[in-house]
Design an enzyme around this catalytic site. Structure first.
Site, PDB file in Angstrom:
ATOM      1  N   TYR A  94      -5.803  26.196 -44.578  1.00  0.00           N
ATOM      2  CA  TYR A  94      -4.951  26.611 -43.459  1.00  0.00           C
ATOM      3  C   TYR A  94      -5.453  27.958 -42.956  1.00  0.00           C
ATOM      4  O   TYR A  94      -5.639  28.895 -43.742  1.00  0.00           O
ATOM      5  CB  TYR A  94      -3.471  26.733 -43.875  1.00  0.00           C
ATOM      6  N   ASP A 135     -11.316  33.818 -45.688  1.00  0.00           N
ATOM      7  CA  ASP A 135     -10.020  34.107 -45.064  1.00  0.00           C
ATOM      8  C   ASP A 135      -9.092  34.628 -46.161  1.00  0.00           C
ATOM      9  O   ASP A 135      -8.537  33.851 -46.935  1.00  0.00           O
ATOM     10  CB  ASP A 135      -9.481  32.834 -44.410  1.00  0.00           C
ATOM     11  N   TYR A 149       7.852  26.392 -36.539  1.00  0.00           N
ATOM     12  CA  TYR A 149       7.805  24.985 -36.971  1.00  0.00           C
ATOM     13  C   TYR A 149       9.185  24.338 -36.935  1.00  0.00           C
ATOM     14  O   TYR A 149       9.603  23.686 -37.897  1.00  0.00           O
ATOM     15  CB  TYR A 149       7.205  24.884 -38.384  1.00  0.00           C
ATOM     16  N   LYS A 186      -1.430  39.849 -42.740  1.00  0.00           N
ATOM     17  CA  LYS A 186      -0.190  39.777 -43.516  1.00  0.00           C
ATOM     18  C   LYS A 186       0.177  41.075 -44.231  1.00  0.00           C
ATOM     19  O   LYS A 186       0.800  41.941 -43.644  1.00  0.00           O
ATOM     20  CB  LYS A 186      -0.281  38.610 -44.508  1.00  0.00           C
TER      21      LYS A 186
HETATM   22  C1  LIG Z   1      -4.945  31.921 -44.971  1.00  0.00           C
HETATM   23  C2  LIG Z   1      -4.282  32.159 -43.645  1.00  0.00           C
HETATM   24  N1  LIG Z   1      -5.037  32.360 -42.558  1.00  0.00           N
HETATM   25  C3  LIG Z   1      -4.493  32.606 -41.351  1.00  0.00           C
HETATM   26  C4  LIG Z   1      -3.124  32.643 -41.189  1.00  0.00           C
HETATM   27  C5  LIG Z   1      -2.538  32.923 -39.819  1.00  0.00           C
HETATM   28  O1  LIG Z   1      -1.990  34.190 -39.788  1.00  0.00           O
HETATM   29  P1  LIG Z   1      -0.878  34.581 -38.677  1.00  0.00           P
HETATM   30  O2  LIG Z   1       0.333  33.772 -39.006  1.00  0.00           O
HETATM   31  O3  LIG Z   1      -0.686  36.053 -38.849  1.00  0.00           O
HETATM   32  O4  LIG Z   1      -1.448  34.224 -37.358  1.00  0.00           O
HETATM   33  C6  LIG Z   1      -2.298  32.420 -42.291  1.00  0.00           C
HETATM   34  C7  LIG Z   1      -0.838  32.415 -42.134  1.00  0.00           C
HETATM   35  O5  LIG Z   1      -0.103  31.906 -42.926  1.00  0.00           O
HETATM   36  C8  LIG Z   1      -2.884  32.174 -43.560  1.00  0.00           C
HETATM   37  O6  LIG Z   1      -2.140  31.962 -44.644  1.00  0.00           O
END
Ligand SMILES: Cc1ncc(COP(=O)(O)O)c(C=O)c1O
Length: 443
Positions: free
Chosen positions: A163, A264, A35, A293
């Site tokens: 997100y 998610d 970013y 993560k």
């Molecule tokens: C809730 C959520 N989903 C998906 C992602 C995307 O993961 P990545 O950055 O490993 O592609 C993130 C990343 O911050 C996230 O917080």
């Protein structure tokens, strides 16, 4: 045969006017960061080491880490158990393709994931990043309905302020305004957005909160494949912490209207919110769940999409009879071995007390920020502390002040937040919270 071209380092600005560029200057001129502008990038700080809850900079400074490298390094850096797992696996084999081959690190990881995951999840697709695991989850949901002869069920319902990643399908379910992707709105799949959940985690749940979602289910269920949501904490779309009852109602509405529920848990998984998974606050099980993560304790990239047997069977009925996805580095043994080591530490259970202690301390020490004129709100859940300011902060300026104070955070917009490694000491955490207070007091 062509000769191998010997690269002239001058072409890559290694030298300018006879001087060797420092790493920081080369980085500034040639390397893209998350970013960040290529024309006027934010400053970067060169790291030479990291241990426990600290990051060492080349300039000799040691920073107390408030970010866990974006929710990932839950056990701290340079952990002996994780190091050992990586070294042992390197000596065995680092990678083999997952098409037609399997191995102990992946099997062992999937066994553990299915043991600890919410009830009903029975299949694992190993992906290579969080965003890819979201792509996989959405693709599974669409293929599931297509294979039942219900191709019209191809849209996704999701609350605003979510997100889910930066790839195209993931972008389509991020908040259309806050989600950093509004530029692409013309080319993204049109999804169905509900208002964000409003009842805070510790308030009495308001029935009004669920009504708009219910109306959208009534209006759109015939075209909905899935609802995707971050359980209990909406992360990068606003760092909002909402009532678990909202999630429970999502489960009920999905059941009532024949829509798959995708949770998610990429940010919330592995103890961050005080429970092993965010779903556990609502005692629900999704049909599909994304993990990433902290899966490898922040050592390397690995993600997983889990689904129920019903989803797996549904996806593979009819044409094409297979799930059409297969990344090159699927099930990378090195990443799986480290993930197994990370899960063995989680399995010892110390995280429960660590996260509870962090929560108590954050509540005590961040709440005082509420008295500052620049501060709009303070919210805490588990090992997540958020201070929302009244106007957007200058990230470059705040980071410089943080580095001077020996702390590391990365605010965005109006959100100054911390989610430290679980092993952070009380004293280190106090240095972080008092540093944040001092900086915000002088905004
Ligand atoms: C809730 C959520 N989903 C998906 C992602 C995307 O993961 P990545 O950055 O490993 O592609 C993130 C990343 O911050 C996230 O917080």
């Amino acid at each position: 045969m062509r000769d191998i071209v010997v690269v002239n380092p001058d072409h890559f600005s290694t030298f300018t006017n006879g001087y060797i560029l420092s790493n920081i200057e080369f980085d500034r001129q040639h390397i893209w960061h998350p970013y960040t502008s290529a024309i006027d990038p934010l400053p970067c700080y060169e790291v030479t080491g990291a241990k426990g809850a600290t990051i060492e900079l080349k300039n000799g400074k040691t920073l107390i880490d408030g970010m866990s490298s974006w929710w990932a390094a839950i056990h701290g850096y340079n952990h002996p158990v994780l190091n050992q797992a990586a070294k042992q696996q390197v000596d065995a084999f680092s990678h083999v393709m997952f098409g037609g081959l399997t191995h102990e690190p992946a099997v062992s990881l999937c066994r553990t994931l299915l043991t600890i995951a919410p009830e009903g999840l029975n299949r694992v697709f190993l992906a290579d990043s969080g965003s890819v695991s979201v792509e996989v989850a959405l693709k599974m949901a669409l293929q599931y309905w297509a294979c039942q002869g219900r191709k019209e069920k191809h849209k996704v319902l999701t609350p605003r302020n979510g997100y889910h990643g930066d790839t195209f399908a993931a972008m389509s379910v991020c908040d259309p305004i806050n989600g950093m992707h509004s530029l692409f709105s013309g080319v993204l799949n049109k999804q169905v957005f509900a208002p964000a959940p409003q009842t805070r985690f510790d308030q009495t749940f308001s029935e009004d909160d669920i009504l708009p979602l219910q109306e959208l289910f009534e209006r759109h269920h015939h075209e909905l494949a899935a609802l995707i949501i971050e359980p209990v904490v909406q992360g990068a779309g606003g760092m909002r912490i909402y009532h678990p009852e909202y999630l429970k109602r999502c489960r009920q509405l999905c059941d009532a209207y024949d829509v798959l529920l995708i949770c998610d848990e990429i940010a919330t998984g592995f103890g961050r919110t005080g429970k092993l998974f965010g779903c556990d606050h609502a005692q629900i099980s999704p049909d599909i769940m994304c993990l990433g993560k902290a899966l490898t304790g922040g050592y390397m990239t690995l993600a997983a999409t889990l689904c129920t047997e019903d989803v797996a069977q549904g996806v593979c009925q009819g044409d094409p009879g297979v799930f059409m996805h297969g990344p090159t580095f699927m099930g990378n043994p090195l990443a799986c071995a480290v993930a197994n080591a990370s899960l063995s530490i989680i399995g010892q259970g110390a995280w429960r007390n660590q996260v509870a202690a962090i929560e108590t301390q954050l509540k005590a020490e961040l709440t005082v920020c509420r008295s500052l004129s620049a501060v709009q709100d303070v919210r805490v859940l588990g090992a997540i502390g958020v201070v929302e300011t009244r106007s957007a902060v200058d990230v470059g300026r705040i980071q410089k002040q943080c580095v001077e104070k020996g702390i590391w955070i990365r605010p965005f917009g109006k959100l100054v937040y911390i989610m430290p490694p679980y092993i952070i000491t009380q004293e280190q955490l106090s240095t972080l919270t008092s540093g944040i207070y001092d900086i915000l007091a002088n905004l």
